[in-house]
Every structure is written in structure tokens, then in C-alpha cells.
Write a protein that holds these residues in place. Structure first.
Motif, short mmCIF file in Angstrom:
data_model
loop_
_atom_site.label_atom_id
_atom_site.label_comp_id
_atom_site.label_asym_id
_atom_site.label_seq_id
_atom_site.Cartn_x
_atom_site.Cartn_y
_atom_site.Cartn_z
N LYS A 80 -0.20 2.69 -6.57
CA LYS A 80 0.08 1.71 -7.63
C LYS A 80 1.57 1.67 -7.93
O LYS A 80 2.17 0.61 -8.11
CB LYS A 80 -0.66 2.13 -8.92
N ILE A 81 2.18 2.85 -8.00
CA ILE A 81 3.61 2.90 -8.32
C ILE A 81 4.42 2.25 -7.19
O ILE A 81 5.33 1.46 -7.43
CB ILE A 81 4.08 4.37 -8.53
N ALA A 82 4.03 2.57 -5.95
CA ALA A 82 4.77 2.01 -4.81
C ALA A 82 4.68 0.49 -4.84
O ALA A 82 5.66 -0.22 -4.57
CB ALA A 82 4.20 2.57 -3.50
N LYS A 83 3.51 -0.04 -5.19
CA LYS A 83 3.32 -1.49 -5.23
C LYS A 83 4.17 -2.12 -6.35
O LYS A 83 4.85 -3.13 -6.14
CB LYS A 83 1.84 -1.80 -5.45
N ALA A 84 4.14 -1.46 -7.52
CA ALA A 84 4.93 -1.99 -8.65
C ALA A 84 6.41 -2.00 -8.30
O ALA A 84 7.15 -2.95 -8.60
CB ALA A 84 4.67 -1.17 -9.90
N LEU A 85 6.86 -0.93 -7.61
CA LEU A 85 8.28 -0.86 -7.23
C LEU A 85 8.62 -1.93 -6.20
O LEU A 85 9.66 -2.57 -6.28
CB LEU A 85 8.60 0.53 -6.68
N ASP A 86 7.73 -2.12 -5.24
CA ASP A 86 7.95 -3.12 -4.21
C ASP A 86 8.07 -4.51 -4.84
O ASP A 86 8.95 -5.30 -4.49
CB ASP A 86 6.80 -3.07 -3.20
N GLN A 87 7.18 -4.78 -5.81
CA GLN A 87 7.22 -6.11 -6.45
C GLN A 87 8.50 -6.32 -7.24
O GLN A 87 9.08 -7.40 -7.23
CB GLN A 87 6.01 -6.28 -7.37
N THR A 88 8.95 -5.28 -7.92
CA THR A 88 10.14 -5.43 -8.74
C THR A 88 11.42 -5.43 -7.90
O THR A 88 12.33 -6.21 -8.14
CB THR A 88 10.23 -4.30 -9.79
N LEU A 89 11.48 -4.52 -6.92
CA LEU A 89 12.75 -4.34 -6.18
C LEU A 89 12.80 -5.15 -4.89
O LEU A 89 13.87 -5.31 -4.31
CB LEU A 89 12.93 -2.86 -5.80
N ASN A 90 11.63 -5.58 -4.42
CA ASN A 90 11.57 -6.27 -3.14
C ASN A 90 12.01 -5.32 -2.03
O ASN A 90 12.77 -5.69 -1.13
CB ASN A 90 12.48 -7.50 -3.18
N LEU A 91 11.53 -4.10 -2.12
CA LEU A 91 12.01 -3.04 -1.24
C LEU A 91 10.90 -1.99 -1.13
O LEU A 91 10.30 -1.63 -2.15
CB LEU A 91 13.23 -2.42 -1.92
N LYS A 92 10.63 -1.53 0.10
CA LYS A 92 9.63 -0.47 0.25
C LYS A 92 10.33 0.86 0.02
O LYS A 92 11.30 1.18 0.70
CB LYS A 92 9.04 -0.49 1.66
N VAL A 93 9.81 1.64 -0.95
CA VAL A 93 10.45 2.93 -1.24
C VAL A 93 9.39 4.02 -1.23
O VAL A 93 8.21 3.74 -1.41
CB VAL A 93 11.19 2.92 -2.60
N GLY A 94 9.83 5.26 -1.00
CA GLY A 94 8.91 6.39 -1.04
C GLY A 94 8.65 6.78 -2.49
O GLY A 94 9.52 6.63 -3.34
N VAL A 95 7.43 7.27 -2.75
CA VAL A 95 7.10 7.72 -4.11
C VAL A 95 6.56 9.13 -4.02
O VAL A 95 5.72 9.43 -3.17
CB VAL A 95 6.03 6.80 -4.74
N ARG A 96 7.09 10.02 -4.84
CA ARG A 96 6.55 11.38 -4.87
C ARG A 96 6.18 11.73 -6.29
O ARG A 96 7.02 11.62 -7.20
CB ARG A 96 7.59 12.36 -4.32
N LEU A 97 4.92 12.10 -6.50
CA LEU A 97 4.49 12.46 -7.85
C LEU A 97 4.76 13.94 -8.05
O LEU A 97 4.46 14.76 -7.18
CB LEU A 97 3.00 12.18 -8.02
N VAL A 98 5.37 14.27 -9.15
CA VAL A 98 5.68 15.69 -9.39
C VAL A 98 5.09 16.13 -10.72
O VAL A 98 4.80 15.33 -11.60
CB VAL A 98 7.21 15.94 -9.33
N GLU A 99 4.93 17.43 -10.81
CA GLU A 99 4.34 18.05 -12.00
C GLU A 99 5.19 17.79 -13.23
O GLU A 99 6.43 17.72 -13.10
CB GLU A 99 4.31 19.56 -11.74
N PRO A 100 4.55 17.71 -14.41
CA PRO A 100 5.36 17.56 -15.63
C PRO A 100 6.42 18.65 -15.73
O PRO A 100 6.17 19.79 -15.30
CB PRO A 100 4.34 17.67 -16.76
N HIS A 101 7.59 18.31 -16.23
CA HIS A 101 8.70 19.25 -16.47
C HIS A 101 9.39 19.75 -15.21
O HIS A 101 10.06 20.77 -15.23
CB HIS A 101 8.25 20.46 -17.30
N THR A 102 9.22 19.08 -14.07
CA THR A 102 9.91 19.59 -12.87
C THR A 102 11.25 18.88 -12.67
O THR A 102 12.13 19.42 -12.03
CB THR A 102 9.06 19.42 -11.60
#
Ligand code: DLL
Length: 444
Positions: free
Chosen positions: A405-427
């Protein structure tokens, strides 16, 4: 100046290049006339300019000398956002023949417009740019700037055709095909971002094709910052003489300034774009030779005049005359900006756009970091996002779903395919002052 001297300076004379050599008094006279006309046009047809000028108590008649420009208020990117999409147009739609767009600071782009005359001016400054790089009719130009809303593709295309060269409108991407055509068509000029050309060199090597054995002799690179070491790499690994081309959508697109064969700064086409250098903190015009933010005023743009537009690009003006004979002022290569915009694969990105996209997705925390890397000339962007503890301790499937979902939202806003990494809270490291949103590990 005599025709022979033009010939000498350019390698090949092109009539469109004549204004590059105007005697200074004549250039200043032309600038003043054009400035007075453009200020009047902006005041009469664009409500925002009228309001700002009235507030500053400056009427168009107040512009009596070039220095009077300093009395005009600045224009900034937020003004294009706030008047989205057409609020800064100074011509009716029936006179506007083209629209382009570039990244804004939120989900919406900024829009720019051109009348037929504006397109002609743009073509001329691109013809003058290419002539300064020693290009001429007979050159085969592979135009790998992106075609579309980005100004790079069509700007370079019209310029190359205007010069009389042969254009291959290949646009960006599809690297193997680029290399095949470059070889099969005997391409002599490449136009693209400098990082993409480095990628082309590397890929050609992997395909067993030696760039040095191709007839390619000129590269016109821009749309992103690059360095002398990138130039050295390009010139060592190909027969290309590398030229720096600068521009921005708000002013015209590519063709605001170009390096000449001396490679000592970029000449601004001052008969159409009036430059100033200001202190980005105070807005004060800087003394001759000081570093600061480049501010540009379009002197002839009909559809969308820009008065004192703050480019956010940091540079220095060099007024001494260049050995090439051009009387046009130069600025030193732009290496950084006074805001947080960065450029990846030729696309401008603001961290605020990333934030805007993340806000649309539930389950993320407002802690994120953007990591930029470059491998074989190709830029990569990874967005690391902290997720809520609930999501983090949920199933793998839930994490994957969120990542998509995040990758899609970023692609729509930026018009760019980007990598997404989910990280633990406070990292993600917290900072005491301004959050450090961008970690740029690219070697320029
Ligand atoms: O990048 C226009 C362009 C296309 C220029 C092709 C050259 C070649 P924008 O997408 O609006 O327009 O991005 C403009 O890119 O304010 C600079 O920060 C950066 N930029 C453009 N050219 C250079 C350059 C096009 N030669 C923004 N060196 C500008 C450094 C550049 N930065």
C-alpha cells in the motif's frame, strides 16, 4: 563581432546564436525594454502579481532601470501550488499551446504553460545551447530525456530539430535498446541526465560494446547536480565531450543556461532570463561574485511570466567575459539547493511529498527516512517507515500488505517506483532539531 569570430568561437556558426555576442550596452537596453513589458503584463493579467505589487507599493511604471527589479516581490514554488492549476497564467487558454508539469511539495504537481511564441523562444534557447556544444546539422541526436510532462524530452527535441540535427526521440529507460540504437544508427550526440549516461557506459561494457569505439562525440547533460569527477569518468570512458545544461520548468525547462567549450561555468541566456543572486536567509541581493540563491525573471514569457522566481539553486555569478566571446554572464555549476528537494533519476522529490503519501496509509507512524544510493549510475531510493507496534507484531501478510500500500501511494504521488522497508517503532534515529529525512549516500 564579425561572422568569422562567431565561427571561430562556436566551431560552427548558427544564426540563432547571434544574441550570445551582443555588446553589453545593447543587451542591457534589450533587457530593460523586455523587463518593463513583462512587469506590465504580469501586473495587468495575473491577480497574484497585482496584489503583491500593490502591497509593496510598486507600479509597473516604477521600473525605470534594471536595478529597479529589486523593488519587485519574489515569487516562490508555493505560489504555483496555491494558484494550482492555472492561476498564474497571463494569457487566455486559446493562446496557450502547451502545458508541462513538475513536482510540487505535496500531492499535486506545479503546472507551467507556453504560448506559440514561448515555444519559439524555448526552441531558440535550446538551439543556442546545442550550438554552444558544437552541435550542427548532420549530428544524430539520441534524446534520452523523458518525454511527457517533464520538460526535458520535448525541450531538447525541439532544440535539436531547430538546429537541423536528426533526432531520435527515444525518451528515458530501456537501456539495452538505447545502446543498440546508439551503435546501429551511428549516434553522435546523447542528451540525458549525467547519471543515466554513466549507467549507459556501464551497461554497454556488460554487453561487450565499447563506448570508445562508437562515433558519439557530444553529451549534453543536466536536470540534476553532477560533478567534475562524473565529467572525468564520462570523458575517460567514452569519446564524449560533456556539457552542462541547466533549466527549470518554472522558467522554461532546459535551455536557461549552457556551458560553452571552455567549460568554465554556464552562460545564462540573459536576453530572456534575468539573473540575480540573493542571500537565501535574508533575501538581500548579494554583491558581485558572492555565492547565494539564483533568482530568475523571465523577460519574454507570455503565458506565464515569472517575476524574481526563487530557484533555490545555490551558485555564484561570474561577470568577467568568457574566452569564448559570449557576452552572457556565467554561473558556476549548481551543486546544492537551499531547500530539501533532491533529484532521483531526473525526477524532483520533496520529503514533504513522501510525508503526504504516508499520511494516506493507516498503520504508519510519522517517522520515516529516505535513503538514496547509486549503483552503476542508477539511483535507488528506499523509504524506511516506522509502523505501529500492532502492525509490527501482526502477521507477515499484514506487513506485506502495508508495504505494498505504501509503495503504491508513493508511486502515485512521486511518479517513481521506490523501495519501502517497514521498521520497528523507535528504530529511526530521532534528532533534537530538524528531523534528518534524507540520507544521501550517492557518490557524485
Ligand atoms: O530539470 C529541466 C531540465 C531538463 C534541465 C533537462 C536540464 C536538462 P525541473 O524538473 O523543473 O526542470 O527541475 C529543475 O533541477 O532547479 C535544479 O535544482 C535541477 N537542475 C536542472 N539542471 C541542472 C544542472 C529540469 N545542470 C531543477 N545542474 C533545478 C544541477 C540542475 N541541477
Amino acid at each position: 563581432m564579425q561572422m568569422e569570430q562567431w565561427n571561430d568561437a562556436l566551431g560552427k556558426f548558427h544564426p540563432a546564436s547571434a544574441p550570445d555576442y551582443l555588446p553589453l550596452p545593447q543587451l542591457r537596453e534589450l533587457q530593460l525594454q523586455r523587463l518593463q513589458a513583462i512587469v506590465r503584463r504580469a501586473y495587468d493579467f495575473v491577480p497574484l502579481y497585482k496584489k503583491r505589487m500593490d502591497e509593496a507599493n510598486v507600479k509597473p511604471e516604477a521600473i525605470q532601470t534594471l536595478k529597479d527589479i529589486e523593488r519587485l516581490p519574489f515569487t516562490v514554488k508555493a505560489d504555483l501550488r496555491d494558484t494550482y492549476p492555472f492561476g498564474l497564467f497571463a494569457a487566455p487558454m486559446r493562446d496557450i499551446v502547451r502545458l508541462h508539469a513538475s513536482s510540487g511539495t505535496t500531492g499535486k504537481p506545479i503546472v507551467v504553460a507556453y504560448t506559440r511564441e514561448d515555444i519559439d523562444v524555448w526552441t531558440t534557447v535550446m538551439v543556442r545551447s546545442f550550438a554552444a556544444c558544437g552541435m550542427h546539422a548532420g549530428d544524430i541526436v539520441q534524446n534520452a530525456y523523458g518525454y511527457g510532462l517533464f520538460t526535458g524530452g520535448l525541450g531538447a527535441h525541439y532544440g535539436a530539430e531547430g538546429l537541423g540535427a536528426t533526432v531520435i526521440p527515444i525518451s528515458g529507460g530501456n537501456t539495452d535498446r538505447q545502446i543498440m540504437l546508439m551503435k546501429d544508427f551511428g549516434v553522435t550526440v546523447i542528451t540525458c541526465t549525467p547519471s543515466y549516461f554513466i549507467h549507459l557506459i556501464e551497461r554497454a561494457g556488460e554487453m561487450g560494446i565499447k563506448m570508445k569505439e562508437l562515433p558519439l562525440r557530444v553529451g549534453v547533460f543536466g536536470a540534476e547536480p553532477w560533478s567534475e569527477s562524473m565529467r572525468a569518468y564520462i570523458q575517460e570512458n567514452s569519446n564524449v565531450e560533456a556539457f552542462d545544461l541547466y533549466g527549470l520548468s518554472e522558467i522554461v525547462g532546459p535551455g536557461v543556461a549552457i556551458e560553452c567549450s571552455r567549460h568554465h561555468g554556464l552562460h545564462i541566456f540573459e536576453d530572456h532570463f534575468y539573473p540575480e543572486i540573493i542571500d537565501p536567509e535574508t533575501g538581500k541581493v548579494q554583491p558581485e561574485g558572492a555565492e547565494g540563491e539564483l533568482v530568475l525573471t523571465t523577460l519574454s514569457k507570455k503565458a506565464m511570466p515569472m517575476l524574481r522566481y526563487r530557484t533555490r539553486d545555490i551558485t555564484t555569478l561570474a561577470r568577467e567575459q568568457c574566452a569564448c566571446g559570449r557576452t552572457l554572464v556565467r554561473f558556476l555549476r549548481v551543486g546544492r539547493r537551499s531547500d530539501d528537494m533532491f533529484i532521483i533519476r531526473g525526477i524532483n522529490v520533496f520529503p514533504s511529498q513522501v510525508e503526504h503519501a504516508l499520511l494516506q496509509v493507516e498503520g504508519t507512524l510519522p517517522h520515516y527516512q529516505i535513503v538514496l544510493t547509486r549503483e552503476k549510475g542508477l539511483d535507488h531510493m528506499e523509504v524506511q517507515v516506522e509502523v505501529t507496534p500492532e502492525i509490527f507484531h501482526d502477521t507477515v501478510g499484514a506487513m506485506e500488505g502495508l508495504q505494498k500500500k505504501i509503495a503504491k501511494a508513493l508511486d502515485q504521488t512521486l511518479n517513481l517506483k521506490v523501495g519501502v522497508r517497514l521498521v520497528e517503532p523507535h528504530t529511526i534515529q530521532r534528532s533534537e532539531g530538524k528531523a534528518k529525512r534524507v540520507v544521501d549516500q550517492r557518490k557524485m
